[in-house]
Design a protein around this motif. Sequence first.
Motif, PDB file in Angstrom:
ATOM      1  N   HIS A  71     -17.045 -22.412 -31.046  1.00 55.63           N
ATOM      2  CA  HIS A  71     -17.216 -23.844 -31.299  1.00 55.63           C
ATOM      3  C   HIS A  71     -17.349 -24.604 -29.985  1.00 55.63           C
ATOM      4  O   HIS A  71     -18.212 -25.478 -29.837  1.00 55.63           O
TER       5      HIS A  71
ATOM      6  N   GLY B   6     -11.343 -25.800 -37.003  1.00 60.92           N
ATOM      7  CA  GLY B   6      -9.905 -25.947 -37.111  1.00 60.92           C
ATOM      8  C   GLY B   6      -9.293 -26.815 -36.043  1.00 60.92           C
ATOM      9  O   GLY B   6      -8.261 -27.455 -36.261  1.00 60.92           O
ATOM     10  N   ASP B   7      -9.879 -26.857 -34.831  1.00 61.84           N
ATOM     11  CA  ASP B   7      -9.334 -27.658 -33.736  1.00 61.84           C
ATOM     12  C   ASP B   7     -10.495 -28.164 -32.886  1.00 61.84           C
ATOM     13  O   ASP B   7     -11.213 -27.370 -32.278  1.00 61.84           O
ATOM     14  N   ASN B   8     -10.666 -29.476 -32.858  1.00 64.37           N
ATOM     15  CA  ASN B   8     -11.736 -30.092 -32.077  1.00 64.37           C
ATOM     16  C   ASN B   8     -11.183 -30.824 -30.856  1.00 64.37           C
ATOM     17  O   ASN B   8     -11.906 -31.537 -30.182  1.00 64.37           O
ATOM     18  N   GLN B   9      -9.865 -30.639 -30.582  1.00 66.13           N
ATOM     19  CA  GLN B   9      -9.239 -31.324 -29.460  1.00 66.13           C
ATOM     20  C   GLN B   9      -8.856 -30.368 -28.334  1.00 66.13           C
ATOM     21  O   GLN B   9      -8.698 -30.795 -27.183  1.00 66.13           O
ATOM     22  N   ASN B  10      -8.688 -29.108 -28.640  1.00 68.49           N
ATOM     23  CA  ASN B  10      -8.199 -28.141 -27.660  1.00 68.49           C
ATOM     24  C   ASN B  10      -9.052 -26.881 -27.693  1.00 68.49           C
ATOM     25  O   ASN B  10      -9.288 -26.315 -28.769  1.00 68.49           O
ATOM     26  N   SER B  11      -9.527 -26.454 -26.519  1.00 68.50           N
ATOM     27  CA  SER B  11     -10.292 -25.212 -26.446  1.00 68.50           C
ATOM     28  C   SER B  11      -9.349 -24.014 -26.514  1.00 68.50           C
ATOM     29  O   SER B  11      -8.147 -24.116 -26.234  1.00 68.50           O
ATOM     30  N   MET B  12      -9.904 -22.875 -26.884  1.00 69.26           N
ATOM     31  CA  MET B  12      -9.123 -21.654 -27.048  1.00 69.26           C
ATOM     32  C   MET B  12      -8.917 -21.004 -25.673  1.00 69.26           C
ATOM     33  O   MET B  12      -9.882 -20.791 -24.938  1.00 69.26           O
TER      34      MET B  12
ATOM     35  N   ASN C 104     -14.509 -32.132 -44.101  1.00 77.16           N
ATOM     36  CA  ASN C 104     -14.182 -31.282 -42.959  1.00 77.16           C
ATOM     37  C   ASN C 104     -15.265 -31.342 -41.891  1.00 77.16           C
ATOM     38  O   ASN C 104     -16.466 -31.328 -42.198  1.00 77.16           O
TER      39      ASN C 104
ATOM     40  N   ASP D 225     -14.469 -18.664 -27.922  1.00 79.22           N
ATOM     41  CA  ASP D 225     -14.380 -19.980 -28.564  1.00 79.22           C
ATOM     42  C   ASP D 225     -15.802 -20.483 -28.831  1.00 79.22           C
ATOM     43  O   ASP D 225     -16.370 -21.273 -28.086  1.00 79.22           O
TER      44      ASP D 225
END
Length: 486
Positions: A38, A18-24, A8, A36
């Motif tokens: 991360h 959980g998501d490294n392609q889209n910001s919150m 992971n 966010d």
Amino acid sequence: MSSNNNNNLTTSWGAPVGDNQNSMTAGDRGPTLLQDVHLLEKLAHFNRERVPERVVHAKGAGAHGYFEVTQDLTQYTKADFLSEVGKRTPLFIRFSTVAGELGSADTVRDPRGFAVKFYTEEGNYDLVGNNTPVFFVRDAIKFPDFIHTQKRDPQTHLKNPNAVWDFWSLSPESLHQVTILMSDRGIPATLRHMHGFGSHTFKWVNAEGNAVWVKYHFKTEQGIKNLAPDLAAKIAGENPDFHTEDLFNAIDKGDFPAWKLYVQIMPIEDANTYRFDPFDVTKVWSQKDYPLIEVGRMVLDRNPENYFAEVEQVTFSPGSFVPGIEASPDKLLQGRLFAYGDAHRHRVGPNHNSLPINRPKVEVKNYQRDGGMALGNNGGSGAYYEPNSLGGPKEAPQYKTSPFEVSGNADSVSYNSDDHYTQPGNLYRLMSEEERTRLVQNIVGAMTPVENNDIKLRQIVHFYKADSELGQRVASGLGLSVPGGL
């Protein structure tokens, strides 16, 4: 379910991402949410990924290797890594240009840094030299001014040949190094095809406490090869990382570069009578007076796994000595003993020696605590001052630096020799006619952009004093005459 045993992606604090392609965001269109963490950590770390580049020697390449002793020199030094024939010591080396920035071209006319870190059983020993046996200045107080001339003009942000030659023409001690720099050896063909030197004079001390003065010479086993200026300029435009690439590829395919290490040994008492001050780094010792003595062989056999972690974060200091090797009164060396460590504390951090590439192979025991990047347990609950009665580490008197005699007044004084011309003149006279012609062409090409003829004439006088033919040829190439009265 535990994420410890899988692949992971995690944050720097180890939590899975959980998501490294889209910001919150608040809704599909956003705006982006401050929560966010991360995203914030990723951007904040990115902003800090580049430590300040080195003020000098910013562009470099490095490799791992080993040093193997081939001759017994224990009569001269008690240094453990030189204690027996066949002994191998791991090392890391960094080659570099001096003046250019981190993204500058490899094949420019410039001295090359030649810095070796030996990971010995008595701590790290750094030998921080160049590919030339001398330097431009001989007192550390002049070093910042010299480097300013090699950097960019504060108004135009361009390299400034007027500043370069103005400084050199007003600093005649630079002539020996300038002559080497403008010769064929000013642009090595590769980092593998050049010699290396400790440049300074150092002191070796044996087990009985007897000392000698010493100079280091690394002789390339690949042979000397240099680049013609037009080819170097072409490569600089087409592949500015030519030397970096060549070193990596050679090691990667198993063509391991190697150097033989030699030293010159001078008895302590000779320093008072030798015809040149042996601590003046603008001078060399004649090999007829003090012949080269073989010490061992350096081999580079492993590339870095990560450039930043190893080549960029490696730190060298001429003050990183081990028992049996000490400083000399060389005025430039004395300043470097402070300046290099101080640069690393600023650039990388006060605990730079704790980083893996700089960490000694032996356990470090001292009372230095805290500061940025205090790795490990920061001394734990142990004693944090000395002397103490808590069983903390204590000094070992047998490792005290050996004394040498000093005398005179506390004063700001120069070296007592102003002969800046004999050695560069001898160097010119040793060259073939073809080498002399190329030297003159290189000097004329470098001086032509200088706008002030007074600067040119002042420098011509230095070349003339070294060798009248050299001075005449440079003057003729610049369309000038050697000033009268010489």
